[in-house]
Design a protein around this motif. Structure first.
Motif, PDB file in Angstrom:
ATOM      1  N   THR A 137       0.821  -1.210   0.000  1.00  0.00           N
ATOM      2  CA  THR A 137       0.000   0.000   0.000  1.00  0.00           C
ATOM      3  C   THR A 137       0.852   1.255   0.000  1.00  0.00           C
ATOM      4  OG1 THR A 137      -0.152  -0.013   2.416  1.00  0.00           O
ATOM      5  CG2 THR A 137      -1.907  -1.136   1.200  1.00  0.00           C
ATOM      6  N   TRP A 138       0.268   2.303  -0.520  1.00  0.00           N
ATOM      7  CA  TRP A 138       0.881   3.630  -0.576  1.00  0.00           C
ATOM      8  C   TRP A 138      -0.224   4.647  -0.363  1.00  0.00           C
ATOM      9  CZ3 TRP A 138      -0.427   7.744  -3.586  1.00  0.00           C
ATOM     10  CH2 TRP A 138       0.457   8.838  -3.593  1.00  0.00           C
ATOM     11  N   HIS A 139       0.132   5.796   0.207  1.00  0.00           N
ATOM     12  CA  HIS A 139      -0.821   6.902   0.321  1.00  0.00           C
ATOM     13  C   HIS A 139      -0.078   8.216   0.186  1.00  0.00           C
ATOM     14  CE1 HIS A 139       0.523   7.976   4.352  1.00  0.00           C
ATOM     15  NE2 HIS A 139       0.603   6.680   4.583  1.00  0.00           N
ATOM     16  N   SER A 140      -0.783   9.222  -0.297  1.00  0.00           N
ATOM     17  CA  SER A 140      -0.199  10.554  -0.389  1.00  0.00           C
ATOM     18  C   SER A 140      -0.050  11.126   1.024  1.00  0.00           C
ATOM     19  CB  SER A 140      -1.082  11.462  -1.249  1.00  0.00           C
ATOM     20  OG  SER A 140      -2.347  11.630  -0.640  1.00  0.00           O
ATOM     21  N   LEU A 141       0.715  12.178   1.125  1.00  0.00           N
ATOM     22  CA  LEU A 141       0.968  12.774   2.442  1.00  0.00           C
ATOM     23  C   LEU A 141      -0.315  13.193   3.149  1.00  0.00           C
ATOM     24  CD1 LEU A 141       4.138  14.895   1.587  1.00  0.00           C
ATOM     25  CD2 LEU A 141       4.036  12.727   2.838  1.00  0.00           C
ATOM     26  N   CYS A 142      -1.300  13.636   2.381  1.00  0.00           N
ATOM     27  CA  CYS A 142      -2.578  14.082   2.962  1.00  0.00           C
ATOM     28  C   CYS A 142      -3.643  12.989   2.932  1.00  0.00           C
ATOM     29  CB  CYS A 142      -3.091  15.309   2.215  1.00  0.00           C
ATOM     30  SG  CYS A 142      -2.033  16.742   2.390  1.00  0.00           S
ATOM     31  N   TYR A 143      -3.289  11.788   2.518  1.00  0.00           N
ATOM     32  CA  TYR A 143      -4.209  10.651   2.425  1.00  0.00           C
ATOM     33  C   TYR A 143      -5.363  10.884   1.460  1.00  0.00           C
ATOM     34  CZ  TYR A 143      -1.893   8.347   6.319  1.00  0.00           C
ATOM     35  OH  TYR A 143      -0.966   7.733   7.105  1.00  0.00           O
ATOM     36  N   ASP A 144      -5.239  11.854   0.553  1.00  0.00           N
ATOM     37  CA  ASP A 144      -6.315  12.066  -0.412  1.00  0.00           C
ATOM     38  C   ASP A 144      -6.231  11.091  -1.585  1.00  0.00           C
ATOM     39  OD1 ASP A 144      -3.998  13.398  -1.118  1.00  0.00           O
ATOM     40  OD2 ASP A 144      -5.005  15.156  -1.925  1.00  0.00           O
ATOM     41  N   LEU A 145      -5.062  10.483  -1.787  1.00  0.00           N
ATOM     42  CA  LEU A 145      -4.904   9.439  -2.801  1.00  0.00           C
ATOM     43  C   LEU A 145      -4.290   8.219  -2.125  1.00  0.00           C
ATOM     44  CD1 LEU A 145      -4.937   8.459  -5.772  1.00  0.00           C
ATOM     45  CD2 LEU A 145      -2.646   9.445  -6.012  1.00  0.00           C
ATOM     46  N   THR A 146      -4.901   7.058  -2.337  1.00  0.00           N
ATOM     47  CA  THR A 146      -4.372   5.813  -1.796  1.00  0.00           C
ATOM     48  C   THR A 146      -4.256   4.796  -2.929  1.00  0.00           C
ATOM     49  OG1 THR A 146      -6.569   4.988  -1.212  1.00  0.00           O
ATOM     50  CG2 THR A 146      -5.355   6.179   0.510  1.00  0.00           C
ATOM     51  N   LEU A 147      -3.342   3.849  -2.741  1.00  0.00           N
ATOM     52  CA  LEU A 147      -3.141   2.821  -3.751  1.00  0.00           C
ATOM     53  C   LEU A 147      -2.767   1.525  -3.047  1.00  0.00           C
ATOM     54  CD1 LEU A 147      -2.902   2.007  -6.724  1.00  0.00           C
ATOM     55  CD2 LEU A 147      -0.556   2.859  -6.683  1.00  0.00           C
ATOM     56  N   SER A 148      -3.453   0.451  -3.432  1.00  0.00           N
ATOM     57  CA  SER A 148      -3.156  -0.878  -2.923  1.00  0.00           C
ATOM     58  C   SER A 148      -2.842  -1.765  -4.116  1.00  0.00           C
ATOM     59  CB  SER A 148      -4.355  -1.431  -2.142  1.00  0.00           C
ATOM     60  OG  SER A 148      -4.101  -2.741  -1.712  1.00  0.00           O
ATOM     61  N   ALA A 149      -1.754  -2.544  -4.004  1.00  0.00           N
ATOM     62  CA  ALA A 149      -1.323  -3.390  -5.115  1.00  0.00           C
ATOM     63  C   ALA A 149      -1.212  -4.837  -4.669  1.00  0.00           C
ATOM     64  CB  ALA A 149       0.028  -2.908  -5.634  1.00  0.00           C
ATOM     65  N   GLU A 150      -1.743  -5.729  -5.487  1.00  0.00           N
ATOM     66  CA  GLU A 150      -1.642  -7.167  -5.236  1.00  0.00           C
ATOM     67  C   GLU A 150      -1.164  -7.849  -6.508  1.00  0.00           C
ATOM     68  OE1 GLU A 150      -5.530  -8.420  -4.098  1.00  0.00           O
ATOM     69  OE2 GLU A 150      -5.431  -7.420  -2.155  1.00  0.00           O
ATOM     70  N   HIS A 151      -0.248  -8.794  -6.351  1.00  0.00           N
ATOM     71  CA  HIS A 151       0.245  -9.576  -7.490  1.00  0.00           C
ATOM     72  C   HIS A 151      -0.569 -10.862  -7.552  1.00  0.00           C
ATOM     73  CE1 HIS A 151       2.940 -11.843 -10.101  1.00  0.00           C
ATOM     74  NE2 HIS A 151       3.441 -10.671 -10.449  1.00  0.00           N
ATOM     75  N   HIS A 152      -1.111 -11.159  -8.730  1.00  0.00           N
ATOM     76  CA  HIS A 152      -1.958 -12.330  -8.903  1.00  0.00           C
ATOM     77  C   HIS A 152      -1.280 -13.338  -9.824  1.00  0.00           C
ATOM     78  CE1 HIS A 152      -5.733 -10.986  -6.948  1.00  0.00           C
ATOM     79  NE2 HIS A 152      -5.146  -9.808  -7.104  1.00  0.00           N
ATOM     80  N   PRO A 153      -1.685 -14.609  -9.712  1.00  0.00           N
ATOM     81  CA  PRO A 153      -1.126 -15.640 -10.584  1.00  0.00           C
ATOM     82  C   PRO A 153      -1.295 -15.260 -12.056  1.00  0.00           C
ATOM     83  CG  PRO A 153      -2.470 -16.641  -8.870  1.00  0.00           C
ATOM     84  CD  PRO A 153      -2.671 -15.155  -8.774  1.00  0.00           C
ATOM     85  N   GLY A 154      -0.370 -15.689 -12.851  1.00  0.00           N
ATOM     86  CA  GLY A 154      -0.417 -15.370 -14.275  1.00  0.00           C
ATOM     87  C   GLY A 154       0.307 -14.079 -14.606  1.00  0.00           C
TER      88      GLY A 154
END
Length: 98
Positions: free
Chosen positions: A33-50
């Motif tokens: 996970t990542w978030h901007s300093l003000c938490y107005d943008l968040t990002l979650s990443a998952e690696h899937h099979p294939g």
């Protein structure tokens, strides 16, 4: 009525986070996970099979109101597709910051 001032996400490390995902094209366990300093943008990443990466993006109204939020999911091939996305985000951040 005053309009909120736009603050780009340069310096928050979004492009660095995406670059780390691209470098780990063989995969990882769990969500990163990542978030901007003000938490107005968040990002979650998952690696899937294939060899696919699921990115869950969230944009939220800033505190104290926090009246709205938007979420979207994108899928990308690990490796080159993620490197291209990283380059595009870097270009976007750089152009907005100017």
């Amino acid at each position: 009525m005053s309009r909120p001032q736009w603050r780009p996400w340069d310096g928050d490390g979004l492009d660095t986070f995406l670059a780390s995902l691209a470098e780990d094209f063989r995969g990882w366990q769990g969500a990163r996970t990542w978030h901007s300093l003000c938490y107005d943008l968040t990002l979650s990443a998952e690696h899937h099979p294939g060899g696919h990466v699921r990115l869950a993006w969230g944009i939220r109204d800033r505190a104290p109101s926090e009246e709205w939020q938007f979420e979207a999911t994108t899928w990308h091939a690990a490796g080159e597709d993620m490197r291209n996305l990283t380059a595009e985000i870097h270009t976007f951040i750089t152009n907005v910051a100017e």
